[in-house]
Design a protein around this motif. Structure first.
Motif, PDB file in Angstrom:
ATOM      1  N   ALA A 102       0.837  -1.192   0.000  1.00  0.00           N
ATOM      2  CA  ALA A 102       0.000   0.000   0.000  1.00  0.00           C
ATOM      3  C   ALA A 102       0.878   1.249   0.000  1.00  0.00           C
ATOM      4  N   GLY A 103       0.481   2.213  -0.815  1.00  0.00           N
ATOM      5  CA  GLY A 103       1.267   3.424  -0.973  1.00  0.00           C
ATOM      6  C   GLY A 103       2.251   3.370  -2.120  1.00  0.00           C
ATOM      7  N   SER A 132     -12.933   6.955  -7.773  1.00  0.00           N
ATOM      8  CA  SER A 132     -12.099   6.250  -6.796  1.00  0.00           C
ATOM      9  C   SER A 132     -10.609   6.338  -7.102  1.00  0.00           C
ATOM     10  N   ARG A 180      -4.832   9.832  -8.320  1.00  0.00           N
ATOM     11  CA  ARG A 180      -3.838   8.774  -8.040  1.00  0.00           C
ATOM     12  C   ARG A 180      -3.387   8.065  -9.313  1.00  0.00           C
ATOM     13  N   SER A 185       0.086   5.786  -5.138  1.00  0.00           N
ATOM     14  CA  SER A 185      -0.641   5.747  -3.864  1.00  0.00           C
ATOM     15  C   SER A 185      -1.646   4.607  -3.843  1.00  0.00           C
ATOM     16  N   LYS A 211      -3.884   1.421  -3.008  1.00  0.00           N
ATOM     17  CA  LYS A 211      -4.586   0.989  -1.820  1.00  0.00           C
ATOM     18  C   LYS A 211      -4.984  -0.480  -1.961  1.00  0.00           C
ATOM     19  N   PRO A 212      -5.195  -1.176  -0.861  1.00  0.00           N
ATOM     20  CA  PRO A 212      -5.630  -2.578  -0.970  1.00  0.00           C
ATOM     21  C   PRO A 212      -6.895  -2.734  -1.807  1.00  0.00           C
ATOM     22  N   GLU A 213      -7.765  -1.764  -1.779  1.00  0.00           N
ATOM     23  CA  GLU A 213      -8.999  -1.857  -2.567  1.00  0.00           C
ATOM     24  C   GLU A 213      -8.773  -1.695  -4.071  1.00  0.00           C
ATOM     25  N   ASP A 214      -7.549  -1.389  -4.480  1.00  0.00           N
ATOM     26  CA  ASP A 214      -7.214  -1.355  -5.909  1.00  0.00           C
ATOM     27  C   ASP A 214      -6.880  -2.753  -6.434  1.00  0.00           C
ATOM     28  N   VAL A 255      -2.443  -5.356  -4.060  1.00  0.00           N
ATOM     29  CA  VAL A 255      -1.897  -4.355  -3.151  1.00  0.00           C
ATOM     30  C   VAL A 255      -2.053  -4.876  -1.729  1.00  0.00           C
ATOM     31  N   SER A 282      -1.652  -4.685   2.427  1.00  0.00           N
ATOM     32  CA  SER A 282      -1.772  -3.637   3.461  1.00  0.00           C
ATOM     33  C   SER A 282      -0.628  -3.688   4.443  1.00  0.00           C
TER      34      SER A 282
END
Length: 122
Positions: free
Chosen positions: A14-15, A62, A66, A84, A86-89, A120, A122
């Motif tokens: 993440a990130g 969403s 980014r 950037s 995110k796990p939701e990506d 991704v 976390s």
């Protein structure tokens, strides 16, 4: 025929960042819009970003700020720079293109790539 081949997926924290590529080849006169979609497990496929032949872009809310979609018309290639993350990506990312195959026909055919996995952590 026309083939779309995606590359650049992988595992990232993440990130972090990844850059996806989508190369189109085959019987191509020109490519109109190119798009990136994604599909997470158990969810519907969703449009992430789109770029027209003239370079106009549009993004899902969403990913705005980014992700950046771009293309190289000379190479028939589209890119998706993802920052950037995110796990939701996490999803399989698919390339989609509207292709004009013949100079004397304005018919646009719709093509899809095979997908590339983005994970991704976390």
């Amino acid at each position: 025929q026309v083939q779309l081949v995606e590359s650049g997926g992988g595992l990232v924290q993440a990130g972090g960042s990844l850059r996806l590529s989508c190369a189109a080849s085959g019987s191509i006169f020109s490519i109109n819009a190119m798009r990136w979609y994604r599909q997470a497990p158990g969810k519907q496929r969703e449009l992430v970003a789109e770029i027209t032949s003239g370079g106009s872009t549009d993004y899902a809310d969403s990913v705005k700020g980014r992700f950046t979609i771009s293309r190289d018309n000379a190479k028939n290639t589209a890119y998706l720079q993802m920052n950037s993350l995110k796990p939701e990506d996490t999803a399989v990312y698919y390339c989609n293109a509207d292709v004009q195959r013949r100079w004397n026909s304005r018919v646009l055919d719709d093509y899809w790539g095979q997908g590339t996995q983005v994970t991704v952590s976390s």
